[in-house]
Each structure stands twice: as structure tokens, then as C-alpha cells.
Write a protein that holds these residues in place. Structure first.
Motif, PDB file in Angstrom:
ATOM      1  N   GLY A 152       0.790  -1.225   0.000  1.00  0.00           N
ATOM      2  CA  GLY A 152       0.000   0.000   0.000  1.00  0.00           C
ATOM      3  C   GLY A 152       0.818   1.267   0.000  1.00  0.00           C
ATOM      4  N   GLY A 153       2.142   1.149   0.143  1.00  0.00           N
ATOM      5  CA  GLY A 153       3.002   2.328   0.141  1.00  0.00           C
ATOM      6  C   GLY A 153       2.765   3.259   1.315  1.00  0.00           C
ATOM      7  N   MET A 154       2.237   2.732   2.420  1.00  0.00           N
ATOM      8  CA  MET A 154       1.873   3.587   3.549  1.00  0.00           C
ATOM      9  C   MET A 154       3.066   3.916   4.428  1.00  0.00           C
ATOM     10  SD  MET A 154      -1.702   1.836   4.799  1.00  0.00           S
ATOM     11  CE  MET A 154      -2.963   1.363   3.619  1.00  0.00           C
ATOM     12  N   ASP A 155       2.987   5.078   5.093  1.00  0.00           N
ATOM     13  CA  ASP A 155       3.923   5.371   6.165  1.00  0.00           C
ATOM     14  C   ASP A 155       3.389   4.733   7.440  1.00  0.00           C
ATOM     15  OD1 ASP A 155       1.815   6.999   7.010  1.00  0.00           O
ATOM     16  OD2 ASP A 155       2.827   8.873   6.507  1.00  0.00           O
ATOM     17  N   ILE A 156       4.072   4.928   8.550  1.00  0.00           N
ATOM     18  CA  ILE A 156       3.664   4.207   9.751  1.00  0.00           C
ATOM     19  C   ILE A 156       2.331   4.715  10.283  1.00  0.00           C
ATOM     20  CG2 ILE A 156       4.818   5.618  11.525  1.00  0.00           C
ATOM     21  CD1 ILE A 156       5.780   2.701  12.578  1.00  0.00           C
ATOM     22  N   ALA A 157       2.039   5.988  10.117  1.00  0.00           N
ATOM     23  CA  ALA A 157       0.752   6.514  10.554  1.00  0.00           C
ATOM     24  C   ALA A 157      -0.384   5.891   9.758  1.00  0.00           C
ATOM     25  CB  ALA A 157       0.725   8.038  10.424  1.00  0.00           C
ATOM     26  N   GLY A 158      -0.226   5.834   8.449  1.00  0.00           N
ATOM     27  CA  GLY A 158      -1.256   5.239   7.610  1.00  0.00           C
ATOM     28  C   GLY A 158      -1.480   3.776   7.913  1.00  0.00           C
ATOM     29  N   ALA A 159      -0.393   3.044   8.107  1.00  0.00           N
ATOM     30  CA  ALA A 159      -0.515   1.611   8.370  1.00  0.00           C
ATOM     31  C   ALA A 159      -1.221   1.340   9.693  1.00  0.00           C
ATOM     32  CB  ALA A 159       0.878   0.970   8.372  1.00  0.00           C
ATOM     33  N   PHE A 160      -0.877   2.099  10.729  1.00  0.00           N
ATOM     34  CA  PHE A 160      -1.442   1.833  12.048  1.00  0.00           C
ATOM     35  C   PHE A 160      -2.898   2.297  12.167  1.00  0.00           C
ATOM     36  CE2 PHE A 160       1.726   0.416  15.300  1.00  0.00           C
ATOM     37  CZ  PHE A 160       2.692   0.003  14.391  1.00  0.00           C
ATOM     38  N   HIS A 161      -3.302   3.249  11.354  1.00  0.00           N
ATOM     39  CA  HIS A 161      -4.692   3.701  11.396  1.00  0.00           C
ATOM     40  C   HIS A 161      -5.588   2.923  10.435  1.00  0.00           C
ATOM     41  CE1 HIS A 161      -2.832   7.110  13.493  1.00  0.00           C
ATOM     42  NE2 HIS A 161      -4.042   7.396  13.942  1.00  0.00           N
ATOM     43  N   ASN A 162      -5.004   2.141   9.555  1.00  0.00           N
ATOM     44  CA  ASN A 162      -5.786   1.396   8.568  1.00  0.00           C
ATOM     45  C   ASN A 162      -6.526   0.235   9.239  1.00  0.00           C
ATOM     46  OD1 ASN A 162      -6.279   1.547   5.731  1.00  0.00           O
ATOM     47  ND2 ASN A 162      -5.248  -0.419   5.477  1.00  0.00           N
ATOM     48  N   PRO A 163      -7.784  -0.029   8.853  1.00  0.00           N
ATOM     49  CA  PRO A 163      -8.527  -1.148   9.468  1.00  0.00           C
ATOM     50  C   PRO A 163      -7.920  -2.492   9.117  1.00  0.00           C
ATOM     51  CG  PRO A 163      -9.772  -0.196   7.647  1.00  0.00           C
ATOM     52  CD  PRO A 163      -8.617   0.717   7.893  1.00  0.00           C
ATOM     53  N   ARG A 164      -8.095  -3.450  10.050  1.00  0.00           N
ATOM     54  CA  ARG A 164      -7.513  -4.784   9.869  1.00  0.00           C
ATOM     55  C   ARG A 164      -8.577  -5.851  10.104  1.00  0.00           C
ATOM     56  NH1 ARG A 164      -3.880  -2.688  13.701  1.00  0.00           N
ATOM     57  NH2 ARG A 164      -4.486  -4.305  15.187  1.00  0.00           N
ATOM     58  N   ILE A 165      -8.195  -7.077   9.765  1.00  0.00           N
ATOM     59  CA  ILE A 165      -8.998  -8.249  10.090  1.00  0.00           C
ATOM     60  C   ILE A 165      -8.164  -9.143  11.000  1.00  0.00           C
ATOM     61  CG2 ILE A 165     -10.263  -8.146   7.912  1.00  0.00           C
ATOM     62  CD1 ILE A 165      -8.542 -10.569   6.977  1.00  0.00           C
ATOM     63  N   ASP A 166      -8.823 -10.129  11.615  1.00  0.00           N
ATOM     64  CA  ASP A 166      -8.096 -11.141  12.370  1.00  0.00           C
ATOM     65  C   ASP A 166      -8.560 -12.521  11.921  1.00  0.00           C
ATOM     66  OD1 ASP A 166      -6.342 -12.008  14.699  1.00  0.00           O
ATOM     67  OD2 ASP A 166      -8.232 -13.018  15.153  1.00  0.00           O
ATOM     68  N   VAL A 167      -7.591 -13.351  11.559  1.00  0.00           N
ATOM     69  CA  VAL A 167      -7.827 -14.768  11.259  1.00  0.00           C
ATOM     70  C   VAL A 167      -6.723 -15.522  11.998  1.00  0.00           C
ATOM     71  CG1 VAL A 167      -8.032 -16.548   9.493  1.00  0.00           C
ATOM     72  CG2 VAL A 167      -8.744 -14.203   8.985  1.00  0.00           C
ATOM     73  N   SER A 168      -7.085 -16.223  13.059  1.00  0.00           N
ATOM     74  CA  SER A 168      -6.042 -16.827  13.899  1.00  0.00           C
ATOM     75  C   SER A 168      -6.399 -18.242  14.325  1.00  0.00           C
ATOM     76  CB  SER A 168      -5.768 -15.944  15.115  1.00  0.00           C
ATOM     77  OG  SER A 168      -6.958 -15.579  15.784  1.00  0.00           O
ATOM     78  N   GLY A 169      -6.856 -19.018  13.375  1.00  0.00           N
ATOM     79  CA  GLY A 169      -7.039 -20.440  13.617  1.00  0.00           C
ATOM     80  C   GLY A 169      -8.399 -20.855  14.124  1.00  0.00           C
ATOM     81  N   GLY A 170      -9.336 -19.939  14.208  1.00  0.00           N
ATOM     82  CA  GLY A 170     -10.656 -20.282  14.729  1.00  0.00           C
ATOM     83  C   GLY A 170     -11.689 -20.599  13.666  1.00  0.00           C
ATOM     84  N   GLY A 171     -11.290 -20.631  12.388  1.00  0.00           N
ATOM     85  CA  GLY A 171     -12.228 -20.939  11.321  1.00  0.00           C
ATOM     86  C   GLY A 171     -13.178 -19.817  10.980  1.00  0.00           C
ATOM     87  N   GLN A 172     -12.833 -18.589  11.392  1.00  0.00           N
ATOM     88  CA  GLN A 172     -13.683 -17.450  11.066  1.00  0.00           C
ATOM     89  C   GLN A 172     -12.836 -16.190  10.945  1.00  0.00           C
ATOM     90  OE1 GLN A 172     -16.529 -16.349  14.062  1.00  0.00           O
ATOM     91  NE2 GLN A 172     -14.988 -16.040  15.658  1.00  0.00           N
ATOM     92  N   ILE A 173     -13.438 -15.164  10.370  1.00  0.00           N
ATOM     93  CA  ILE A 173     -12.797 -13.864  10.219  1.00  0.00           C
ATOM     94  C   ILE A 173     -13.466 -12.880  11.174  1.00  0.00           C
ATOM     95  CG2 ILE A 173     -12.353 -11.934   8.652  1.00  0.00           C
ATOM     96  CD1 ILE A 173     -12.663 -13.968   6.330  1.00  0.00           C
ATOM     97  N   ILE A 174     -12.658 -12.124  11.901  1.00  0.00           N
ATOM     98  CA  ILE A 174     -13.157 -10.966  12.651  1.00  0.00           C
ATOM     99  C   ILE A 174     -12.704  -9.746  11.869  1.00  0.00           C
ATOM    100  CG2 ILE A 174     -13.165  -9.728  14.832  1.00  0.00           C
ATOM    101  CD1 ILE A 174     -14.378 -12.514  14.983  1.00  0.00           C
ATOM    102  N   ALA A 175     -13.654  -8.947  11.406  1.00  0.00           N
ATOM    103  CA  ALA A 175     -13.334  -7.827  10.524  1.00  0.00           C
ATOM    104  C   ALA A 175     -13.733  -6.501  11.155  1.00  0.00           C
ATOM    105  CB  ALA A 175     -14.047  -7.990   9.180  1.00  0.00           C
TER     106      ALA A 175
END
Length: 520
Positions: A437-460
Motif C-alpha cells: 500500500g506504500g503507507m507510512d507508519i501513521a497510515g498503516a497503524f490507522h488502517n482497518p484490519r482483520i483477524d484470522v487466527s485459527g478459529g475458522g472465522q474472520i473478525i473484521a
């Protein structure tokens, strides 16, 4: 959708550019301790030592001297990326038969293991593994440190003498685990009033309630004067072992005395036109590498494609992680809830450092002779036998920590996160945000994320665009949520970036304590 929360509230953290050093930590005062070291002429490693000890005092439920973790160091003069694994190990005297399966289904804390009778692998002295944090810091300081060790530990001693202030956020954290803390007399004495009520800050008054950490201050003073090995050898180590054994644990003096952190080359991970360096061995470094391998084959030009790719790659990598990784005696590179901080100094040296007690408040056991809150590293092992990560004596724990160094173009960055199994999701996406995404650290840390960590589902994150959410729903079952102060649906990252000669840093935007402190 989080219906009860404000839909108009918007949280950001201001990122300042500087040619001086930056320390980004989940506690502002720990970051300040590291920045003060940089002001005194210290190296990034010196700042990391100070920050580590202070955050162990001021965020005691996340980490401390009686925990473990890992770090990756970047040395600007030599171009070296060096990994230090100071992960916890199971005691040599641990008996597998002391951890029978209860037949009551899955455990409810961090991992999908079968539940053990009385949760002996999760809570109490039987959950305590051999700690390694102080030894890891000692090795780094011995190799690169410029300032005297005692001066770097001194800020933590001072904070412990004063005692951690119980503000509203600390009161919430303590209240969330009060029932378990009450089961250990010494943990109850430190964190609860009258042995049962969570220490509070008062809802309208300026908080002035503090923890009594005087015994911890005495112990840290011993480590300051005696060096890192004073934690593992001598009177302090003997007192810690005696406390643990009297409460039913198997930690021995030989375990502490024989512990050594591992230091060696970090693992390079090529990705498009970028290069990452991660931890080898029984960490989340190999899992991060697997995620990036999957992402490299995908067109990441649209957000919907990118987030769907994150979900697929994370799901695949985590399935492999939980099924195949563990200390089988065939990992020559390695010996064997969490906080993360990152440092960059004005010369460009970097440290990305994750340390943990594992669960929130670790084993919920305090060693009364030392004042240290002890880890519950035994929970990192699968209690079912016959698997690579099965519980056994004298084995390295399979850690979730994932400190990462990255470089792309004229950007170099050091990132990591706390959050148990959620760490790899966060760090992988942040690394991609910067590179793809070419982001700086501010952009990266403020950007929304998802979590997929072995539970068979996505938390968005529910703020993602509808087309992104629709694409995610085609990959796995999905739930949406908000980024909040507590509980954390996603991991809590911290990181620094250097672009040319300009440094920046940021922490999880929802963390009320996390901050970046500047040398200038």
C-alpha cells in the motif's frame, strides 16, 4: 455491528517526524524511559533495556522479568539483522501425568487445547515455565550496549518504589481478572483490596491509588547491581524457586541457572521488492513467512482482493502452525497477554522486541520473596500427547511472538504486536500495508484490519467498505466489530520507521497508554 458504541467518535494518534531517536511502547512512561536513554547518548539497545524493565513494572499483567519473548535487532553500521530468542521453557522436573485432560472440552484461554483438570496448565504455580526475558536483555546489552547496565535498570527500580498508579484503565484490567487473582494470596495482596475487591481509581477523582511494588523494587535493584545473571543465579533465583515450589510448581534452581537465550541470524523473507527479517525457530516468524509467501502470488491492487488474500493466507498458515510446529528436538536454530515495543536511534539502529507473561497476569501467582508476577508459559504446550507441541519436560514453548524488521525503497521499519494468536494477523497486514500500500507508519497503524487466527472465522473491522466485507464473507464465516479500548478484537501493535534520516513511531490507536516518545 457494535450497536451500543458511538458511531461518530473517531480516534487517531499524531505521528511526529524527527531526526532523533524514537521509542514506541504500549506504556508512555516506558517509552519515555527509553527516550531518556537516547538523550543520554545510549544506543537503541540501551533504550530497549530501560523500556523493557519499566514496562514490566507499569504494565505488570502483560510482561515482566519473569516472562519470556524474542527480539530482532538491526545494526546500521554492519547491515546485520540479529535475532534473540529468550522464550520460556518447561521445567526439567515437569511431570506430564500432573496435567490430566479433564474431558470437559476445549480450554477457554487463548488456545484451542483440550482442557486440563483444574486448569493446571493455565493458572497457578503448575503453569509456570522457566523465564528468559532478563537473560535475553543481558545478551543484547553485552554485545551492543553503551551505557552501564545499572543505569538502564534504575528507572524501573524508581517506578517500582513509587508503585504503579491505578488509573481507570488499570482498574478495568485488574477487575477483569479479580476472581483468578484472589486465588493466590500474594497476587491478591498486590492487586486487590482486602484480598477480593479490585483496586479502583475512583470514577470522578484524580487517581492516587498505587500498587505496592516495593519488594519488586528490591529485586530489580539486585538485578541492577548484579547484572542480568543475578536473576538466574544466587539468592534472588533461589528465593524465586522456593516460592514457586512451595505453591506446587516444578521450577528448579538448575532450570534458572542453566537457562541461556539464543542469539543468531534473523531469517530473511523476500517479498516483492521488499525484504523482511523475522525470528527463526519456535516463534511466529515462520508463520509470518508463510503468510507472505501466499500473498506474493496475489494481485493486491484492490482492497477487496487484498483483504480476501489476507484471510486465505492467514487461515492456511495458522492451520499449518497449529498442526505441525513444536519442539521435537529437531530445531537447531532455537533454544528449545504480551507487550511490544520498538526503538530506532539517530544512527538508524533498530530493535523490535516482544515480551510476555502469556495470559493476562500470567499464572496469577506472585512470588512473595521477589515481588515478581510469574508467567504461565506451560499453557503454550498442547496437553494432548503425540503432537510436535505436546507438553513435556525441558521443552521450548511455541511462542506467538512475531517481531519483524522490514525494508522497502528508502523505508526501514520495525514492528510487532501483543495479542496472543492475533499477533500474526496484525503484523502481516501492517507489513503488507507498508509494502503493497506504500503507507507510512501513521497510515498503516490507522488502517482497518482483520483477524484470522485459527478459529475458522474472520473478525473484521466494521469500518471496512462493503465490497471488502462481501469479499471476506466468501472466504470464511465472518463477524464484524469495532476497534475499542477494551476488549481488543485485534492485536495491539507498536512500531517505528526510518525514511532517509527521518524517524517516526506509532502504537495501537485505541491503546490509552501506548505512545511514541522522541529523543529530541
Amino acid at each position: 455491528m457494535s450497536h451500543a458504541l458511538s458511531s461518530s467518535q473517531h480516534t487517531t494518534k499524531h505521528v511526529i517526524e524527527t531526526k532523533g531517536g524514537v521509542v514506541a511502547s504500549q506504556h508512555r512512561l516506558a517509552a519515555e524511559a527509553g527516550a531518556e536513554v537516547l538523550r543520554a547518548g545510549g544506543d537503541a539497545v540501551d533504550a530497549a533495556v530501560a523500556c523493557s524493565f519499566v514496562v514490566g513494572v507499569l504494565e505488570p499483567w502483560m510482561s515482566g522479568p519473569a516472562g519470556g519473548g524474542a527480539a530482532v535487532h538491526w545494526r546500521a553500521d554492519s547491515g546485520e539483522a540479529v535475532a534473540i530468542n529468550f522464550g520460556m521453557r518447561s521445567p526439567k522436573g515437569l511431570r506430564v501425568e500432573d496435567y490430566p485432560l479433564s474431558g470437559e472440552g476445549k480450554a477457554g484461554d487463548l488456545f484451542p487445547w483440550e482442557r486440563v483438570t483444574e486448569d493446571r496448565n493455565v493458572q497457578g504455580a503448575t503453569a509456570i515455565a522457566v523465564p528468559g526475558t532478563v537473560e535475553g536483555l543481558g545478551q543484547a546489552h553485552a554485545r551492543w550496549g553503551k551505557m552501564p547496565w545499572a543505569e538502564l535498570v534504575a528507572p524501573a527500580v524508581a517506578h517500582a518504589r513509587q508503585g504503579m498508579l491505578v488509573d481507570w484503565y488499570a482498574a478495568l484490567i485488574i477487575a477483569s481478572t479479580a476472581r483468578e487473582l484472589a486465588k493466590d494470596r500474594d497476587a491478591a495482596a498486590m492487586f486487590l483490596d482486602d484480598g477480593q475487591w479490585p483496586k479502583g481509581s475512583g470514577w470522578t477523582a484524580i487517581p492516587d491509588n498505587r500498587l505496592d511494588q516495593s519488594r519488586m523494587a528490591d529485586s530489580l535493584d539486585i538485578v541492577a547491581r548484579g547484572g542480568a545473571r543475578a536473576f538466574h543465579e544466587g539468592d534472588l533465583a533461589q528465593a524465586m524457586v522456593r516460592d514457586v515450589q512451595e505453591k506446587g510448581g516444578s521450577l528448579s534452581y538448575d532450570d534458572l541457572k542453566g537457562y541461556r537465550a539464543w542469539m543468531g541470524a534473523a531469517t530473511p523473507v523476500k517479498y516483492r521488492d521488499a525484504l523482511y527479517h523475522v525470528m527463526p525457530g519456535l516463534t511466529a516468524g515462520p508463520t509470518f513467512a508463510r503468510v507472505m509467501e501466499e500473498l506474493e502470488a496475489v494481485d493486491m491492487s484492490s482492497p477487496a482482493q487484498a483483504y480476501a488474500a489476507y484471510a486465505r493466507a492467514l487461515d492456511q498458515a495458522y492451520a499449518e502452525r497449529l498442526g505441525k510446529m513444536g519442539d521435537t528436538g529437531e530445531v537447531p536454530e532455537a533454544p528449545g497477554c504480551t507487550t511490544h515495543f520498538a526503538v530506532v536511534d539517530r544512527a538508524g539502529n533498530m530493535v523490535t522486541h516482544t515480551q510476555t507473561l502469556l495470559s493476562i497476569f500470567g499464572s496469577r501467582v506472585v512470588s512473595p520473596s521477589t515481588g515478581f508476577l510469574m508467567n504461565n508459559g506451560i499453557m503454550w504446550f498442547d496437553p494432548e500427547q503425540g503432537k510436535p507441541n505436546s507438553l513435556g519436560p525441558d521443552k521450548s514453548c511455541l511462542m506467538n511472538v512475531c517481531p519483524v524488521l522490514g525494508a522497502v525503497g528508502d523505508k526501514r521499519f520495525a514492528i510487532g504486536a501483543s495479542g496472543g494468536r492475533k499477533i500474526v494477523s496484525a503484523v502481516s497486514q501492517l507489513a503488507s500495508f507498508v509494502v503493497d500500500g506504500g503507507m507510512d507508519i501513521a497510515g498503516a497503524f490507522h488502517n482497518p484490519r482483520i483477524d484470522v487466527s485459527g478459529g475458522g472465522q474472520i473478525i473484521a473491522d466494521e469500518t471496512l467498505d462493503e465490497d471488502v466485507l462481501a469479499a471476506l464473507g466468501e472466504v470464511l464465516p465472518m463477524k464484524t466489530t469495532r476497534r475499542t479500548v477494551l476488549p481488543y478484537a485485534f492485536a495491539c501493535p507498536a512500531g517505528v520507521m526510518r525514511q532517509g534520516a527521518v524517524n517516526t513511531g506509532c502504537t495501537e490507536i485505541m491503546s490509552p497508554w501506548g505512545d511514541a516518545a522522541l529523543e529530541d
